[in-house]
Write a protein that holds these residues in place. Structure first.
Motif, PDB file in Angstrom:
ATOM      1  N   ASP A 126     -28.045  46.695 -52.040  1.00 38.42           N
ATOM      2  CA  ASP A 126     -27.970  47.129 -53.428  1.00 38.42           C
ATOM      3  C   ASP A 126     -28.246  45.915 -54.332  1.00 38.42           C
ATOM      4  OD1 ASP A 126     -27.366  48.256 -55.839  1.00 38.42           O
ATOM      5  OD2 ASP A 126     -25.217  48.561 -55.419  1.00 38.42           O
ATOM      6  N   GLU A 127     -29.488  45.744 -54.730  1.00 39.68           N
ATOM      7  CA  GLU A 127     -29.890  44.612 -55.572  1.00 39.68           C
ATOM      8  C   GLU A 127     -29.515  43.282 -54.914  1.00 39.68           C
ATOM      9  OE1 GLU A 127     -31.127  44.856 -59.215  1.00 39.68           O
ATOM     10  OE2 GLU A 127     -31.805  46.655 -58.175  1.00 39.68           O
ATOM     11  N   ALA A 128     -29.493  43.275 -53.586  1.00 41.60           N
ATOM     12  CA  ALA A 128     -29.012  42.095 -52.858  1.00 41.60           C
ATOM     13  C   ALA A 128     -29.967  40.919 -53.048  1.00 41.60           C
ATOM     14  CB  ALA A 128     -28.861  42.414 -51.375  1.00 41.60           C
ATOM     15  N   THR A 129     -29.388  39.766 -53.425  1.00 40.70           N
ATOM     16  CA  THR A 129     -30.194  38.598 -53.772  1.00 40.70           C
ATOM     17  C   THR A 129     -29.650  37.361 -53.086  1.00 40.70           C
ATOM     18  OG1 THR A 129     -30.715  39.562 -55.906  1.00 40.70           O
ATOM     19  CG2 THR A 129     -31.023  37.177 -55.708  1.00 40.70           C
ATOM     20  N   ARG A 130     -30.544  36.542 -52.557  1.00 40.76           N
ATOM     21  CA  ARG A 130     -30.150  35.275 -51.968  1.00 40.76           C
ATOM     22  C   ARG A 130     -30.987  34.164 -52.572  1.00 40.76           C
ATOM     23  NH1 ARG A 130     -27.005  31.465 -50.591  1.00 40.76           N
ATOM     24  NH2 ARG A 130     -27.374  30.318 -48.678  1.00 40.76           N
ATOM     25  N   ILE A 131     -30.319  33.214 -53.213  1.00 42.66           N
ATOM     26  CA  ILE A 131     -31.017  32.037 -53.736  1.00 42.66           C
ATOM     27  C   ILE A 131     -30.434  30.824 -53.024  1.00 42.66           C
ATOM     28  CG2 ILE A 131     -31.624  30.706 -55.798  1.00 42.66           C
ATOM     29  CD1 ILE A 131     -30.860  33.174 -57.452  1.00 42.66           C
ATOM     30  N   TYR A 132     -31.276  30.071 -52.323  1.00 44.60           N
ATOM     31  CA  TYR A 132     -30.794  28.870 -51.661  1.00 44.60           C
ATOM     32  C   TYR A 132     -30.500  27.799 -52.701  1.00 44.60           C
ATOM     33  CZ  TYR A 132     -31.794  30.558 -46.995  1.00 44.60           C
ATOM     34  OH  TYR A 132     -31.780  31.260 -45.826  1.00 44.60           O
ATOM     35  N   PRO A 133     -29.436  27.025 -52.458  1.00 41.54           N
ATOM     36  CA  PRO A 133     -29.119  25.953 -53.397  1.00 41.54           C
ATOM     37  C   PRO A 133     -30.341  25.059 -53.602  1.00 41.54           C
ATOM     38  CG  PRO A 133     -27.460  26.116 -51.666  1.00 41.54           C
ATOM     39  CD  PRO A 133     -28.555  27.059 -51.301  1.00 41.54           C
ATOM     40  N   GLY A 134     -30.621  24.737 -54.848  1.00 47.43           N
ATOM     41  CA  GLY A 134     -31.749  23.850 -55.136  1.00 47.43           C
ATOM     42  C   GLY A 134     -33.084  24.567 -55.293  1.00 47.43           C
ATOM     43  N   ASN A 135     -33.100  25.875 -55.010  1.00 48.12           N
ATOM     44  CA  ASN A 135     -34.341  26.633 -55.205  1.00 48.12           C
ATOM     45  C   ASN A 135     -34.316  27.382 -56.531  1.00 48.12           C
ATOM     46  OD1 ASN A 135     -35.101  25.809 -52.695  1.00 48.12           O
ATOM     47  ND2 ASN A 135     -35.436  27.862 -51.870  1.00 48.12           N
TER      48      ASN A 135
ATOM     49  N   PRO B   3     -35.673  33.139 -55.792  1.00 44.12           N
ATOM     50  CA  PRO B   3     -34.830  33.708 -54.732  1.00 44.12           C
ATOM     51  C   PRO B   3     -35.609  33.874 -53.436  1.00 44.12           C
ATOM     52  CG  PRO B   3     -34.836  35.094 -56.704  1.00 44.12           C
ATOM     53  CD  PRO B   3     -35.924  34.092 -56.873  1.00 44.12           C
ATOM     54  N   SER B   4     -34.923  33.683 -52.312  1.00 43.93           N
ATOM     55  CA  SER B   4     -35.554  33.933 -51.021  1.00 43.93           C
ATOM     56  C   SER B   4     -35.570  35.431 -50.740  1.00 43.93           C
ATOM     57  CB  SER B   4     -34.807  33.210 -49.914  1.00 43.93           C
ATOM     58  OG  SER B   4     -34.908  31.831 -50.116  1.00 43.93           O
ATOM     59  N   VAL B   5     -34.564  36.110 -51.265  1.00 43.08           N
ATOM     60  CA  VAL B   5     -34.558  37.575 -51.252  1.00 43.08           C
ATOM     61  C   VAL B   5     -34.210  38.008 -52.673  1.00 43.08           C
ATOM     62  CG1 VAL B   5     -33.433  39.647 -50.371  1.00 43.08           C
ATOM     63  CG2 VAL B   5     -33.899  37.749 -48.829  1.00 43.08           C
ATOM     64  N   ASP B   6     -35.086  38.816 -53.257  1.00 45.16           N
ATOM     65  CA  ASP B   6     -34.978  39.094 -54.683  1.00 45.16           C
ATOM     66  C   ASP B   6     -34.654  40.566 -54.947  1.00 45.16           C
ATOM     67  OD1 ASP B   6     -35.105  38.870 -57.385  1.00 45.16           O
ATOM     68  OD2 ASP B   6     -37.199  38.226 -57.482  1.00 45.16           O
ATOM     69  N   ARG B   7     -33.438  40.832 -55.328  1.00 43.91           N
ATOM     70  CA  ARG B   7     -32.982  42.175 -55.693  1.00 43.91           C
ATOM     71  C   ARG B   7     -33.490  43.245 -54.716  1.00 43.91           C
ATOM     72  NH1 ARG B   7     -34.319  43.200 -61.612  1.00 43.91           N
ATOM     73  NH2 ARG B   7     -36.132  41.922 -61.120  1.00 43.91           N
ATOM     74  N   LEU B   8     -33.053  43.105 -53.495  1.00 43.60           N
ATOM     75  CA  LEU B   8     -33.489  44.024 -52.442  1.00 43.60           C
ATOM     76  C   LEU B   8     -32.702  45.329 -52.519  1.00 43.60           C
ATOM     77  CD1 LEU B   8     -35.228  44.380 -49.860  1.00 43.60           C
ATOM     78  CD2 LEU B   8     -33.314  43.457 -48.564  1.00 43.60           C
ATOM     79  N   ASN B   9     -33.430  46.429 -52.537  1.00 42.48           N
ATOM     80  CA  ASN B   9     -32.807  47.756 -52.502  1.00 42.48           C
ATOM     81  C   ASN B   9     -33.370  48.546 -51.338  1.00 42.48           C
ATOM     82  OD1 ASN B   9     -31.096  47.937 -54.948  1.00 42.48           O
ATOM     83  ND2 ASN B   9     -33.042  47.468 -55.964  1.00 42.48           N
ATOM     84  N   ILE B  10     -32.519  48.819 -50.345  1.00 42.86           N
ATOM     85  CA  ILE B  10     -32.930  49.705 -49.247  1.00 42.86           C
ATOM     86  C   ILE B  10     -31.726  50.566 -48.880  1.00 42.86           C
ATOM     87  CG2 ILE B  10     -33.879  49.902 -46.917  1.00 42.86           C
ATOM     88  CD1 ILE B  10     -34.883  47.074 -47.083  1.00 42.86           C
ATOM     89  N   ASP B  11     -31.959  51.856 -48.714  1.00 44.49           N
ATOM     90  CA  ASP B  11     -30.929  52.753 -48.202  1.00 44.49           C
ATOM     91  C   ASP B  11     -31.293  53.125 -46.780  1.00 44.49           C
ATOM     92  OD1 ASP B  11     -28.824  53.471 -50.100  1.00 44.49           O
ATOM     93  OD2 ASP B  11     -30.526  54.005 -51.394  1.00 44.49           O
ATOM     94  N   ILE B  12     -30.462  52.738 -45.837  1.00 41.85           N
ATOM     95  CA  ILE B  12     -30.753  53.049 -44.440  1.00 41.85           C
ATOM     96  C   ILE B  12     -29.816  54.182 -44.006  1.00 41.85           C
ATOM     97  CG2 ILE B  12     -30.878  52.122 -42.100  1.00 41.85           C
ATOM     98  CD1 ILE B  12     -31.124  49.298 -43.510  1.00 41.85           C
ATOM     99  N   GLN B  13     -30.410  55.205 -43.408  1.00 36.45           N
ATOM    100  CA  GLN B  13     -29.633  56.387 -43.025  1.00 36.45           C
ATOM    101  C   GLN B  13     -28.869  56.135 -41.735  1.00 36.45           C
ATOM    102  OE1 GLN B  13     -29.602  59.230 -44.964  1.00 36.45           O
ATOM    103  NE2 GLN B  13     -30.770  57.883 -46.337  1.00 36.45           N
ATOM    104  N   ASP B  14     -27.827  56.932 -41.538  1.00 32.36           N
ATOM    105  CA  ASP B  14     -27.058  56.876 -40.306  1.00 32.36           C
ATOM    106  C   ASP B  14     -27.984  57.165 -39.116  1.00 32.36           C
ATOM    107  OD1 ASP B  14     -24.823  56.715 -38.658  1.00 32.36           O
ATOM    108  OD2 ASP B  14     -24.536  58.884 -38.727  1.00 32.36           O
ATOM    109  N   GLY B  15     -27.993  56.305 -38.143  1.00 26.92           N
ATOM    110  CA  GLY B  15     -28.805  56.522 -36.942  1.00 26.92           C
ATOM    111  C   GLY B  15     -30.250  56.102 -37.079  1.00 26.92           C
ATOM    112  N   GLU B  16     -30.609  55.605 -38.231  1.00 22.20           N
ATOM    113  CA  GLU B  16     -32.011  55.254 -38.453  1.00 22.20           C
ATOM    114  C   GLU B  16     -32.378  53.909 -37.805  1.00 22.20           C
ATOM    115  OE1 GLU B  16     -35.282  54.965 -42.098  1.00 22.20           O
ATOM    116  OE2 GLU B  16     -33.159  55.026 -42.581  1.00 22.20           O
ATOM    117  N   PHE B  17     -33.637  53.782 -37.403  1.00 26.13           N
ATOM    118  CA  PHE B  17     -34.180  52.518 -36.908  1.00 26.13           C
ATOM    119  C   PHE B  17     -35.078  51.960 -38.008  1.00 26.13           C
ATOM    120  CE2 PHE B  17     -35.271  50.321 -32.739  1.00 26.13           C
ATOM    121  CZ  PHE B  17     -35.910  49.253 -33.327  1.00 26.13           C
TER     122      PHE B  17
END
Lengths: 417, 400
Positions: free
Chosen positions: B39-48, B51-65
């Protein structure tokens, strides 16, 4: 494709190895006549120009990555095996491609944990191994290295004044980060705990470890030892301004666990009634660095501590407390340490490292003195030790593993499911 | 490679079709829905700065690959590690079922990293090799045996349970390692390039094995790879990342037939889609001498030039001066058909997506009985109902 050899120390003899043969089929004449370790890849030990090298067959990109990683770890001064080179572009006689080989130098006097257990253990050895691994893991984590596969089998141990020093052997799953998150550290610890317990259960199943030992309890020790050490090295400590001696005290405690403080953050609160300190940069090897500076001897941390203690007694015994420390150290080296360690006959020199031998002789002298109820000169101790104890010790200069059941992840030839 | 809808294939959620064709109960007492939500998941490494991952939105269903795929440095592994608890989440949240796990430690998340360690212990039986982690976790003996037996059934290892790993083939040993993760019955399996150290042949076998196993177990799985073929063949859905930004998340079929932008179009499919910058003209776009009909609505906002994408199998190859002329450089015979690799004779025709400054060939699949010769000059144009049009500036898809 042409054979490609990447190495920091080119040795033409490398070209004589049978690179066009799959590693598991290498003829015995090339192999160091030594048993092999347990590994998920094919690993062999070869003798080349007077040294022992470990050769691991692995995909070329992974081989290069691990080679670079091991070089970086050496640069960062982390105890790890020394990478020797990568051989890629291998093809067999029919022109089929073969995986690359990562070559590392065998660490002299190092012991795989299985070899230690098969020797029959002094009580408590398993916990001493775990303690050594905890120190290694803390050092790796401080440099930002996430291991990903912490285990006893991915570690080599060197005797260090009665305990052990641990060296990283396998960096295949590892990664370097600017700093590790709490989650990464916790995950490595969890992997360590599960692997260690599994490895000890396996030793029990193979009747190499006493049934009375509890693998789960021992594996939990890695977590407590690690956390204690991590806290000592990184925690912030607060106290009243009147207790400034506690800064010294903290540094002394860090030295006692073998670390030097390179940078210490000291902050006071606004009204100046309390101080907080936190180590920012710490360096392992407090005692071994000091000994190296004084004598030029490069030995393990525990050995260095032992040798420094003996140096101190020498100084006191010869009443030279007011002399320059370097000069006394030089005299101790030439009059005590070197003559004693040279007393080992050549044929017994593969038993123990000189510094470990010196430690053993000091121990032996203590027992002799206790028995005789008077002081024993070290010359008599070494004579008795070489005559009665040393010949019974196993050769440890190039032990590379015992109990060879290989567990390759790859499907056996002609046995595909 | 049919697109599978990301719905609940697991029915009641506690039964699956066992290997022997019987229905076996699994995951008792763990019936919570294992959906995963970035849910809008973001990862910014210190000093960068970026973002290495910028506001990621994915809904993964139960049992999904779900497969996270992309070139190196795209943020796929970082995303997986954020889910595993190995990377901090600087902004946004991550959910497993209805639990906010954003700040939980890895071991409190009920996820299992598969294949992190596949060392087997030689003195322990296959059953102990599979179940020892449960013993460490303090699970009682009866329960361990039950879970090990269940996992062994799925993995076709039942008759080997009391043997030593030495007696097993390499493939069986690998299944024991998988069993180790299965007996923990986690809510979510996480796999980070698990096949990267296998040789090509074994990679294909293991790929099939993992995919079918996952379907039988019905455990939500997030899988990271840089290999689009792996992604296409394994995933219920694929999430393609580039520079930390999600480009598209869809079924393999949808990704292949309706790539959301030029990047997706070029990444998915092997050999890759041909991407050619062409001028807009009356009633469509100009592909060499050929006018491809494209409606005015679709071209709206596209500027003077657009990028036309056509997959090798959708290329018409003729001798009638229709389209773009290419010189045949290489012909790859595959039996029933062949791939033709050519260079446009007019150097002004720009093929997009070439990297490292290397000229990218135009690729066409042709009937194996009518293959042009190396050095021949032929004309190529897209079959008009099988082409993709993209905005040249933004790369976004224009055609419907």
């Amino acid at each position: 494709m042409a054979l490609q050899i990447t190495t920091a120390r080119p040795d033409p003899a490398l070209l004589d190895l049978p690179w066009s043969t799959p590693l598991e089929d290498w003829p015995d004449e090339y192999l160091a006549a030594l048993p092999r370790g347990i590994s998920r890849h094919v690993v062999r030990f070869v003798r080349l120009s007077g040294r022992v090298l470990a050769v691991k067959e692995i995909k070329a990109d992974l081989a290069r990555r691990e080679y670079e990683m091991l070089r970086n770890l050496r640069r960062l001064d982390v105890p790890s095996v020394e990478p020797f080179g990568v051989v890629s572009g291998r093809v067999d006689a029919e022109g089929r491609e073969l995986d690359a080989c990562l070559i590392t130098r065998h660490l002299k006097f190092s012991l795989p944990y299985r070899a230690l257990f098969s020797q029959g253990l002094r009580p408590g050895t398993e916990t001493r191994l775990i303690d050594a691994l905890a120190v290694l893991l803390v050092r790796l984590h401080l440099t930002g290295f996430w291991w990903g596969d912490v285990s006893l089998s991915n570690t080599l141990f060197r005797r260090d004044a009665g305990s052990f020093a641990a060296y990283l052997v396998d960096a295949e799953t590892g990664e370097l980060f600017p700093a590790l998150t709490a989650g990464q550290r916790a995950h490595d610890l969890d992997i360590a705990r599960v692997n260690i317990a599994g490895e000890l259960m396996d030793l029990q199943a193979g009747e190499l470890l006493d049934e009375g030992v509890d693998p789960v309890a021992i594996s939990n020790r890695i977590v407590t030892r690690y956390n204690e050490l991590w806290a000592e090295l990184t925690d912030t400590e607060e106290f009243d301004t009147g207790e400034r001696w506690r800064v010294e005290e903290r540094i002394r405690r860090l030295n006692a666990v073998g670390f030097d403080v390179d940078e210490l953050a000291i902050t006071t609160d606004i009204d100046g009634t309390s101080i907080s300190i936190q180590p920012k940069v710490v360096d392992a090897g407090h005692h071994s660095r000091r000994l190296l500076r004084l004598t030029g001897l490069d030995v393990g941390e525990g050995q260095a501590r032992r040798l420094l203690n003996d140096l101190d007694s020498y100084r006191a015994g010869t009443n030279r407390q007011n002399d320059d420390e370097e000069i006394v150290a030089h005299d101790w080296l030439t009059r005590i340490y070197e003559p004693i360690t040279r007393r080992v006959p050549r044929e017994l020199s593969g038993k123990l490292e000189p510094a470990e031998l010196f430690h053993e002789v000091l121990e032996h002298r203590w027992y002799m003195a206790e028995r005789a109820q008077h002081d024993i000169p070290i010359e008599s101790a070494i004579e008795d030790y070489v005559a009665s104890i040393l010949p019974g010790k196993p050769d440890e200069v190039s032990v590379v593993g015992v109990d060879t059941v290989e567990m390759p992840v790859i499907v056996d030839r002609g046995q595909r499911p | 490679m049919l697109g599978k809808p990301p719905t609940h294939r697991r029915g009641a959620g506690s039964l699956y079709n066992g290997s022997s064709g019987t229905f076996l109960p699994v995951k008792e007492g763990n019936d919570a829905m294992a959906t995963v939500k970035f849910d809008e998941a973001t990862r910014i490494y210190p000093g960068n700065d970026t973002p290495s991952v910028d506001r990621l939105n994915i809904d993964i269903q139960d049992g999904e690959f779900l497969v996270l795929v992309g070139p190196s440095g795209c943020g796929k592994s970082t995303s997986l590690r954020m889910l595993a608890g190995l990377e901090e989440v600087n902004a946004g949240k991550i959910w497993i079922g209805d639990r906010d796990v954003t700040n939980l430690s890895p071991k409190d998340r009920d996820v299992a990293m598969v294949f992190q360690n596949y060392a087997l212990y030689p003195h322990m039986s296959v059953a102990d090799n599979m179940g020892f982690a449960l013993k460490i976790a303090g699970v009682d003996k009866g329960e361990i045996r039950k879970r090990v037996e269940e996992a062994a059934k799925v993995l076709d290892l039942t008759q080997y349970l009391d043997r030593k790993p030495k007696a097993l083939s390499g493939g069986q040993r690998q299944r024991v390692a998988m069993g180790r993760a299965i007996v923990r019955s986690p809510q979510v399996f996480l796999m980070d390039e698990p096949l990267s150290n296998l040789d090509a042949k074994l990679r294909v076998q293991t790929r099939t094995q993992i995919a079918s196993l996952q379907r039988r177990l019905g455990v939500t799985t997030v899988y990271v790879t840089h290999d689009q073929v792996e992604a296409m063949t394994m995933g219920d859905r694929i999430a393609l990342l580039k520079d930390g930004i999600l480009q598209q998340c869809a079924t393999p079929r949808e990704m292949y037939d309706h790539p959301a932008n030029v990047f997706v179009a070029g990444f998915i499919g092997s050999p890759a889609m041909n991407l050619v910058a062409v001028p807009v003209t009356d009633g469509g776009v100009k592909f060499g001498s050929h006018t491809l009909p494209v409606s005015r609505e679709e071209l709206a906002g596209g500027g003077k030039n657009v990028i036309v994408g056509v997959r090798p199998e959708d290329v018409e190859v003729t001798n009638d001066s229709n389209g773009v002329e290419i010189t045949v450089d290489v012909v790859e015979e595959l039996g029933a058909d062949a791939y033709v690799y050519g260079t446009p004779t007019n150097s002004a025709v720009a093929l997009e997506g070439s990297d490292d400054g290397l000229a990218k060939p135009f690729i066409a699949r042709v009937d194996g009985r009518r293959v042009p010769m190396k050095g021949d000059k032929v004309f190529v144009h897209p079959k008009s109902d099988h082409m993709h049009v993209f905005n040249q500036e933004t790369g976004a898809r224009l055609s419907s």
